[in-house]
Design a protein around this motif. Structure first.
Motif, PDB file in Angstrom:
ATOM      1  N   UNK A   1       0.899  -1.084  -0.256  1.00 46.15           N
ATOM      2  CA  UNK A   1       0.081  -0.044  -0.013  1.00 46.15           C
ATOM      3  C   UNK A   1       1.040   1.075   0.093  1.00 46.15           C
ATOM      4  N   UNK A   2       0.177   2.297  -0.541  1.00 44.12           N
ATOM      5  CA  UNK A   2       0.965   3.525  -0.732  1.00 44.12           C
ATOM      6  C   UNK A   2       0.492   4.361   0.560  1.00 44.12           C
ATOM      7  N   UNK A   3       1.657   4.743   1.205  1.00 43.89           N
ATOM      8  CA  UNK A   3       1.624   5.749   2.399  1.00 43.89           C
ATOM      9  C   UNK A   3       1.198   7.156   1.824  1.00 43.89           C
ATOM     10  N   UNK A   4       0.119   7.375   2.657  1.00 43.87           N
ATOM     11  CA  UNK A   4      -0.363   8.940   2.610  1.00 43.87           C
ATOM     12  C   UNK A   4       0.150   9.875   3.680  1.00 43.87           C
ATOM     13  N   UNK A   5       0.579  11.188   3.042  1.00 42.80           N
ATOM     14  CA  UNK A   5       1.239  12.236   3.746  1.00 42.80           C
ATOM     15  C   UNK A   5       0.336  13.186   3.661  1.00 42.80           C
ATOM     16  N   UNK A   6       0.301  13.912   4.885  1.00 43.61           N
ATOM     17  CA  UNK A   6      -0.493  14.910   5.288  1.00 43.61           C
ATOM     18  C   UNK A   6       0.194  16.133   5.459  1.00 43.61           C
ATOM     19  N   UNK A   7       0.014  17.156   4.872  1.00 44.17           N
ATOM     20  CA  UNK A   7       0.623  18.509   5.434  1.00 44.17           C
ATOM     21  C   UNK A   7      -0.522  19.627   5.918  1.00 44.17           C
ATOM     22  N   UNK A   8      -0.445  20.085   6.840  1.00 46.17           N
ATOM     23  CA  UNK A   8      -1.468  20.991   7.464  1.00 46.17           C
ATOM     24  C   UNK A   8      -0.756  22.420   7.826  1.00 46.17           C
ATOM     25  N   UNK A   9      -1.444  23.394   7.438  1.00 50.52           N
ATOM     26  CA  UNK A   9      -1.127  24.807   7.507  1.00 50.52           C
ATOM     27  C   UNK A   9      -1.606  25.087   8.888  1.00 50.52           C
ATOM     28  N   UNK A  10      -0.846  26.225   9.765  1.00 46.40           N
ATOM     29  CA  UNK A  10      -1.506  26.406  10.736  1.00 46.40           C
ATOM     30  C   UNK A  10      -2.965  27.328  10.576  1.00 46.40           C
ATOM     31  N   UNK A  11      -3.953  27.050  11.574  1.00 51.62           N
ATOM     32  CA  UNK A  11      -5.178  27.515  11.316  1.00 51.62           C
ATOM     33  C   UNK A  11      -5.148  28.976  11.777  1.00 51.62           C
ATOM     34  N   UNK A  12      -6.023  29.819  11.065  1.00 51.14           N
ATOM     35  CA  UNK A  12      -6.124  31.022  11.371  1.00 51.14           C
ATOM     36  C   UNK A  12      -7.045  31.268  12.882  1.00 51.14           C
ATOM     37  N   UNK A  13      -6.644  32.641  13.348  1.00 50.35           N
ATOM     38  CA  UNK A  13      -7.284  32.848  14.702  1.00 50.35           C
ATOM     39  C   UNK A  13      -8.935  32.369  14.822  1.00 50.35           C
ATOM     40  N   UNK A  14      -9.596  32.802  13.673  1.00 53.65           N
ATOM     41  CA  UNK A  14     -10.965  32.433  13.349  1.00 53.65           C
ATOM     42  C   UNK A  14     -11.165  31.840  12.120  1.00 53.65           C
ATOM     43  N   UNK A  15     -12.002  30.610  12.186  1.00 55.81           N
ATOM     44  CA  UNK A  15     -12.066  29.609  11.089  1.00 55.81           C
ATOM     45  C   UNK A  15     -12.461  30.804   9.731  1.00 55.81           C
ATOM     46  N   UNK A  16     -13.407  31.467  10.055  1.00 54.74           N
ATOM     47  CA  UNK A  16     -13.899  32.362   8.862  1.00 54.74           C
ATOM     48  C   UNK A  16     -13.671  33.751   9.167  1.00 54.74           C
ATOM     49  N   UNK A  17     -12.603  34.000   8.462  1.00 54.54           N
ATOM     50  CA  UNK A  17     -12.250  35.651   8.636  1.00 54.54           C
ATOM     51  C   UNK A  17     -13.579  36.594   8.870  1.00 54.54           C
ATOM     52  N   UNK A  18     -13.578  37.548   9.670  1.00 50.72           N
ATOM     53  CA  UNK A  18     -14.513  38.593   9.899  1.00 50.72           C
ATOM     54  C   UNK A  18     -15.970  37.934  10.260  1.00 50.72           C
ATOM     55  N   UNK A  19     -16.016  36.892  10.823  1.00 52.42           N
ATOM     56  CA  UNK A  19     -17.232  36.049  11.342  1.00 52.42           C
ATOM     57  C   UNK A  19     -17.300  36.080  12.631  1.00 52.42           C
ATOM     58  N   UNK A  20     -18.385  36.457  13.294  1.00 55.82           N
ATOM     59  CA  UNK A  20     -18.472  36.337  14.808  1.00 55.82           C
ATOM     60  C   UNK A  20     -18.942  35.062  15.323  1.00 55.82           C
TER      61      UNK A  20
END
Length: 85
Positions: A1-20
């Motif tokens: 089987x082929x190994x799956x690599x995962x790269x994750x960028x840092x999450x923003x402070x709020x998931x949706x910018x400008x959203x309350x």
């Protein structure tokens, strides 16, 4: 089987910018809509009955933006399924 690599960028402070709304609110709205078949106009009415003033247009926008966030996950899962035996 082929190994799956995962790269994750840092999450923003709020998931949706400008959203309350917190991500849990958006997820709850989407679950109520998709799983429990509760239309946004009814969710809006429930919020108004509870004293929470959010327009239906805002709810629609939150759902659209939530879908945009989930699309890459859906695409990765679909690709994985299609490549599997």
């Amino acid at each position: 089987k082929e190994a799956c690599s995962l790269s994750v960028s840092p999450a923003p402070d709020n998931v949706l910018d400008g959203c309350y709304a917190d991500v849990s609110v958006i997820a709850g709205i989407m679950v109520d809509k998709a799983v429990y078949h509760l239309p946004l106009y009814r969710q809006n009415q429930r919020m108004l009955d509870s004293g929470v003033q959010v327009s239906r247009a805002t709810l629609i926008n939150w759902v659209k933006r939530g879908i945009e966030l989930l699309t890459p996950i859906y695409q990765a899962m679909l690709k994985h399924i299609l490549l599997s035996s």
